[in-house]
Design a protein around this motif. Structure first.
Motif, PDB file in Angstrom:
ATOM      1  N   GLN A 118      -2.978   5.497  -1.841  1.00 12.98           N
ATOM      2  CA  GLN A 118      -4.345   5.961  -2.091  1.00 12.98           C
ATOM      3  C   GLN A 118      -4.452   7.481  -2.074  1.00 12.98           C
ATOM      4  OE1 GLN A 118      -3.484   3.460  -0.189  1.00 12.98           O
ATOM      5  NE2 GLN A 118      -4.672   1.668  -0.834  1.00 12.98           N
TER       6      GLN A 118
ATOM      7  N   ASP B   2      -3.255   7.454  -9.265  1.00 10.97           N
ATOM      8  CA  ASP B   2      -2.917   6.143  -9.810  1.00 10.97           C
ATOM      9  C   ASP B   2      -2.371   6.348 -11.226  1.00 10.97           C
ATOM     10  OD1 ASP B   2      -2.789   3.616 -10.839  1.00 10.97           O
ATOM     11  OD2 ASP B   2      -4.773   2.992 -10.133  1.00 10.97           O
TER      12      ASP B   2
ATOM     13  N   GLU C 190       0.815  -1.223   0.000  1.00 12.16           N
ATOM     14  CA  GLU C 190       0.000   0.000   0.000  1.00 12.16           C
ATOM     15  C   GLU C 190       0.846   1.270   0.000  1.00 12.16           C
ATOM     16  OE1 GLU C 190      -3.057  -0.302  -0.477  1.00 12.16           O
ATOM     17  OE2 GLU C 190      -3.410  -2.392   0.079  1.00 12.16           O
TER      18      GLU C 190
ATOM     19  N   GLU D  20      -4.471   7.241   3.991  1.00 12.03           N
ATOM     20  CA  GLU D  20      -5.903   6.944   4.017  1.00 12.03           C
ATOM     21  C   GLU D  20      -6.159   5.782   4.966  1.00 12.03           C
ATOM     22  OE1 GLU D  20      -9.270   5.094   1.046  1.00 12.03           O
ATOM     23  OE2 GLU D  20      -7.971   6.689   0.243  1.00 12.03           O
TER      24      GLU D  20
END
Length: 311
Positions: free
Chosen positions: A285, A289, A246, A268
């Motif tokens: 996040q 992206d 992540e 996030e």
């Protein structure tokens, strides 16, 4: 249990021409020893009046045949203390009898041990009631600090803080609010924990913060440590983990490629474990992206060339 002798009554008695001699059973006039001398034993706690302060000792009138002596080492729980820093002439103090008479016929006393004995009663009550105690860090010793709580409390280095401890010498002179985690009167041992107080405070603060948190929120945080599997983050006082998957939209071999300790980040909230007061967080996040941007140039059923980077 230490017996407390009521010597405070004796030190206030004054001899006069009328009372310093009394008649004995034979009709003879003799000194009034009952008036001039008190009865006590080793280990008793007495009251006395300071009559002389010297560099190596203090003389105290306790109503005995001669003044009692407090060696400088028995003045205070603090080392290297000077007599004039803690006592003045005519001060009335409590002292413990160490030796009623030594080889030189002197009565050896201790102000330090009298204070320790009496403070143990207070410390034991605080321990039993699970209350906190405040004291000043006065000395560095092997493995921790000595804290003045009316006696010498030991604060292990591992129980000073929830985070990495500073140099021990930097705590000297600071006031510490601690929890008592061990009391052994026979060994004259009291163990303290400042970390327990901080953890309790942080637990309450974390609960308040977590009550305001929801999945999907963006929070500011600081990277506290890095492991092979991810980065730990302090998000408003709550511990969270950003798993290596992540951290970035790109492939990451190690978290240190993306973040570093003490770096401020926006994260996030992906999941909340309210029972353990922990967060699962995402860093990527909060970033665009790149694949979303790239596919804007293509349409469905387009044929493109590609290269394999990993089998």
């Amino acid at each position: 249990m230490i017996k407390k002798n009521m010597a405070e009554d004796n030190i206030n008695i004054k001899l006069t021409e009328e009372n310093y001699m009394v008649e004995n059973e034979n009709g003879e006039m003799v000194p009034n020893y009952d008036l001039t001398m008190i009865s006590f034993n080793d280990g008793d706690i007495l009251k006395g009046r300071v009559v002389k302060i010297e560099k190596a000792e203090v003389l105290v009138d306790i109503g005995f045949k001669s003044e009692g002596v407090i060696p400088v080492s028995e003045l205070s729980i603090r080392n290297s203390i000077k007599p004039e820093e803690v006592l003045n002439i005519d001060d009335v103090i409590e002292i413990m009898v160490l030796q009623k008479e030594d080889q030189d016929g002197r009565c050896i006393l201790s102000k330090r041990r009298a204070e320790v004995e009496q403070n143990f009663d207070r410390v034991e009550k605080i321990f039993e009631n699970n209350e906190t105690i405040e004291g000043e860090a006065i000395e560095c010793v092997k493995g921790g600090l000595i804290v003045d709580i009316g006696l010498r409390g030991f604060l292990p280095a591992s129980l000073i803080d929830v985070r990495k401890t500073r140099e021990l010498i930097s705590y000297i002179g600071e006031k510490c609010v601690c929890k008592i985690i061990e009391v052994d009167r026979n060994r004259n041992n009291v163990v303290l924990s400042r970390k327990a107080i901080i953890e309790d405070e942080r637990r309450e603060q974390r609960k308040e913060v977590m009550d305001s948190m929801e999945v999907g929120q963006i929070r500011k945080g600081v990277i506290t440590s890095i492991a092979d599997f991810g980065a730990f983050v302090d998000a408003d006082g709550v511990d969270g983990l950003v798993h290596i998957s992540e951290l970035s939209w790109n492939h990451v071999k190690h978290p240190s490629e993306v973040v570093e300790v003490n770096q401020e980040v926006d994260v996030e909230i992906l999941d909340i474990d309210r029972e353990k007061q922990r967060l699962s967080l995402g860093l990527k996040q909060t970033q665009k992206d790149p694949w979303v941007e790239k596919i804007k140039n293509y349409s469905n059923k387009d044929v493109v060339n590609g290269k394999s980077h990993k089998n």
